[in-house]
Design an enzyme around this catalytic site. Sequence first.
Site, PDB file in Angstrom:
ATOM      1  N   LYS A 160      86.907 -36.296  -9.649  1.00  0.00           N
ATOM      2  CA  LYS A 160      87.889 -36.659 -10.685  1.00  0.00           C
ATOM      3  C   LYS A 160      89.206 -37.118 -10.065  1.00  0.00           C
ATOM      4  O   LYS A 160      89.769 -38.136 -10.458  1.00  0.00           O
ATOM      5  CB  LYS A 160      88.203 -35.450 -11.600  1.00  0.00           C
ATOM      6  CG  LYS A 160      87.015 -34.823 -12.257  1.00  0.00           C
ATOM      7  CD  LYS A 160      87.404 -33.617 -13.098  1.00  0.00           C
ATOM      8  CE  LYS A 160      88.070 -32.466 -12.367  1.00  0.00           C
ATOM      9  NZ  LYS A 160      87.201 -31.753 -11.396  1.00  0.00           N
ATOM     10  N   ARG A 167      92.465 -27.014   1.317  1.00  0.00           N
ATOM     11  CA  ARG A 167      92.992 -26.201   0.224  1.00  0.00           C
ATOM     12  C   ARG A 167      92.502 -24.762   0.320  1.00  0.00           C
ATOM     13  O   ARG A 167      91.358 -24.515   0.704  1.00  0.00           O
ATOM     14  CB  ARG A 167      92.533 -26.787  -1.121  1.00  0.00           C
ATOM     15  CG  ARG A 167      93.517 -27.760  -1.698  1.00  0.00           C
ATOM     16  CD  ARG A 167      93.013 -28.521  -2.875  1.00  0.00           C
ATOM     17  NE  ARG A 167      92.370 -27.745  -3.932  1.00  0.00           N
ATOM     18  CZ  ARG A 167      91.948 -28.269  -5.072  1.00  0.00           C
ATOM     19  NH1 ARG A 167      92.119 -29.569  -5.306  1.00  0.00           N
ATOM     20  NH2 ARG A 167      91.360 -27.541  -5.983  1.00  0.00           N
TER      21      ARG A 167
HETATM   22  P1  AP5 Z   1      87.906 -34.726  -5.526  1.00  0.00           P
HETATM   23  O1  AP5 Z   1      88.209 -36.094  -6.009  1.00  0.00           O
HETATM   24  O2  AP5 Z   1      89.007 -33.922  -4.947  1.00  0.00           O
HETATM   25  O3  AP5 Z   1      87.164 -33.901  -6.685  1.00  0.00           O
HETATM   26  P2  AP5 Z   1      87.791 -33.194  -7.971  1.00  0.00           P
HETATM   27  O4  AP5 Z   1      86.786 -33.325  -9.050  1.00  0.00           O
HETATM   28  O5  AP5 Z   1      89.168 -33.690  -8.235  1.00  0.00           O
HETATM   29  O6  AP5 Z   1      87.800 -31.700  -7.419  1.00  0.00           O
HETATM   30  P3  AP5 Z   1      88.911 -30.563  -7.522  1.00  0.00           P
HETATM   31  O7  AP5 Z   1      88.399 -29.437  -6.659  1.00  0.00           O
HETATM   32  O8  AP5 Z   1      90.283 -31.072  -7.189  1.00  0.00           O
HETATM   33  O9  AP5 Z   1      88.825 -30.175  -8.971  1.00  0.00           O
HETATM   34  P4  AP5 Z   1      89.234 -28.905  -9.594  1.00  0.00           P
HETATM   35  O10 AP5 Z   1      89.139 -29.301 -10.998  1.00  0.00           O
HETATM   36  O11 AP5 Z   1      88.497 -27.683  -9.233  1.00  0.00           O
HETATM   37  O12 AP5 Z   1      90.687 -28.605  -8.955  1.00  0.00           O
HETATM   38  P5  AP5 Z   1      92.133 -28.739  -9.552  1.00  0.00           P
HETATM   39  O13 AP5 Z   1      93.030 -29.124  -8.453  1.00  0.00           O
HETATM   40  O14 AP5 Z   1      92.142 -29.543 -10.796  1.00  0.00           O
HETATM   41  O15 AP5 Z   1      86.710 -34.835  -4.458  1.00  0.00           O
HETATM   42  C1  AP5 Z   1      86.243 -33.695  -3.757  1.00  0.00           C
HETATM   43  C2  AP5 Z   1      85.795 -34.116  -2.332  1.00  0.00           C
HETATM   44  O16 AP5 Z   1      84.676 -34.983  -2.453  1.00  0.00           O
HETATM   45  C3  AP5 Z   1      86.878 -34.909  -1.547  1.00  0.00           C
HETATM   46  O17 AP5 Z   1      86.793 -34.564  -0.202  1.00  0.00           O
HETATM   47  C4  AP5 Z   1      86.476 -36.371  -1.750  1.00  0.00           C
HETATM   48  O18 AP5 Z   1      86.890 -37.144  -0.650  1.00  0.00           O
HETATM   49  C5  AP5 Z   1      84.954 -36.273  -1.860  1.00  0.00           C
HETATM   50  N1  AP5 Z   1      84.400 -37.273  -2.771  1.00  0.00           N
HETATM   51  C6  AP5 Z   1      84.936 -37.722  -3.946  1.00  0.00           C
HETATM   52  N2  AP5 Z   1      84.126 -38.626  -4.518  1.00  0.00           N
HETATM   53  C7  AP5 Z   1      83.029 -38.729  -3.705  1.00  0.00           C
HETATM   54  C8  AP5 Z   1      81.829 -39.492  -3.787  1.00  0.00           C
HETATM   55  N3  AP5 Z   1      81.590 -40.326  -4.812  1.00  0.00           N
HETATM   56  N4  AP5 Z   1      80.913 -39.344  -2.788  1.00  0.00           N
HETATM   57  C9  AP5 Z   1      81.148 -38.489  -1.744  1.00  0.00           C
HETATM   58  N5  AP5 Z   1      82.274 -37.751  -1.607  1.00  0.00           N
HETATM   59  C10 AP5 Z   1      83.204 -37.860  -2.602  1.00  0.00           C
HETATM   60  O19 AP5 Z   1      92.421 -27.233 -10.000  1.00  0.00           O
HETATM   61  C11 AP5 Z   1      92.618 -26.219  -9.058  1.00  0.00           C
HETATM   62  C12 AP5 Z   1      92.917 -24.917  -9.784  1.00  0.00           C
HETATM   63  O20 AP5 Z   1      94.117 -25.045 -10.567  1.00  0.00           O
HETATM   64  C13 AP5 Z   1      91.853 -24.445 -10.780  1.00  0.00           C
HETATM   65  O21 AP5 Z   1      90.805 -23.734 -10.149  1.00  0.00           O
HETATM   66  C14 AP5 Z   1      92.703 -23.560 -11.712  1.00  0.00           C
HETATM   67  O22 AP5 Z   1      92.968 -22.325 -11.116  1.00  0.00           O
HETATM   68  C15 AP5 Z   1      94.015 -24.333 -11.792  1.00  0.00           C
HETATM   69  N6  AP5 Z   1      94.021 -25.295 -12.905  1.00  0.00           N
HETATM   70  C16 AP5 Z   1      94.138 -26.650 -12.807  1.00  0.00           C
HETATM   71  N7  AP5 Z   1      94.085 -27.207 -14.031  1.00  0.00           N
HETATM   72  C17 AP5 Z   1      93.933 -26.184 -14.911  1.00  0.00           C
HETATM   73  C18 AP5 Z   1      93.784 -26.135 -16.321  1.00  0.00           C
HETATM   74  N8  AP5 Z   1      93.795 -27.255 -17.091  1.00  0.00           N
HETATM   75  N9  AP5 Z   1      93.631 -24.926 -16.907  1.00  0.00           N
HETATM   76  C19 AP5 Z   1      93.651 -23.778 -16.171  1.00  0.00           C
HETATM   77  N10 AP5 Z   1      93.762 -23.755 -14.830  1.00  0.00           N
HETATM   78  C20 AP5 Z   1      93.905 -24.960 -14.203  1.00  0.00           C
END
Ligand code: AP5
Length: 212
Positions: A13, A160
Amino acid sequence: MILIFLGPPGSGKGTQAKRVAQKRGLPQLSTGDMFRAAITAGTPIGLKAKGFMDQGALVPDEVVVGVIADRIKNPDCASGFVLDGFPRTIPQAESLDKMLTSSGKSVQGAILFDIADSELEARLSGRRTCSKCSAMYHISSMKPKKDGICDQCGGTLIQRDDDKIEVIQKRLKVYHAQTSPLVEYYKSQGKLKTINAALAPEKVESDLLKAI
Ligand code: AP5
């Protein structure tokens, strides 16, 4: 245009939200990035969020909704935005709908990043993020030109805290229990589009641009 990128942790995402937001001239609103910035700055919201994030749990709805409500009032959001990682629960989605309705706006589409859990562990444990500009890399599938250094700004690449195996497993459980019900929520509104997030990043991007 108001878009929601929905999918499990590691589904891509953030990677795609940055690309699409840049191409469409819209801000990318990542609640995860906002909390990480708040933690670095040591703000009260950051202090509140840290404990939940470190354990792979969700930050309470009222905190997240408050952060988004403030952010979307900024002038850069006037023509739309890409939501990356928000909403993550039904109450968050309902709050977003209320906020938007009150200003005569609505969500145009929710894009589901569809991918099997088995693919995600390797993606997350190999992810590296720029400590300065948040650009995203992967130790095998999206390598920087120079090891440990961001191609875009020269910042240091870091891992991270919540990308440890035990926390990754908890985050996946939380996704299936608390976030996946949003698929039905947006489907029933006729707003859901699904893309195959297991393909190469360039293919995912072109499918995404067609879908929106
Ligand atoms: P990446 O693009 O980083 O994937 P992502 O879906 O963004 O993964 P996240 O781990 O960032 O999502 P998340 O939702 O858990 O974390 P967030 O920061 O929002 O890609 C991942 C890896 O794969 C990278 O190395 C990339 O290079 C690689 N990649 C990408 N596309 C690829 C492809 N097509 N092929 C191969 N490799 C690929 O949230 C973190 C924390 O914050 C949560 O756990 C929670 O505690 C809190 N939080 C955030 N938002 C909320 C909310 N709305 N409500 C409550 N808590 C929240």
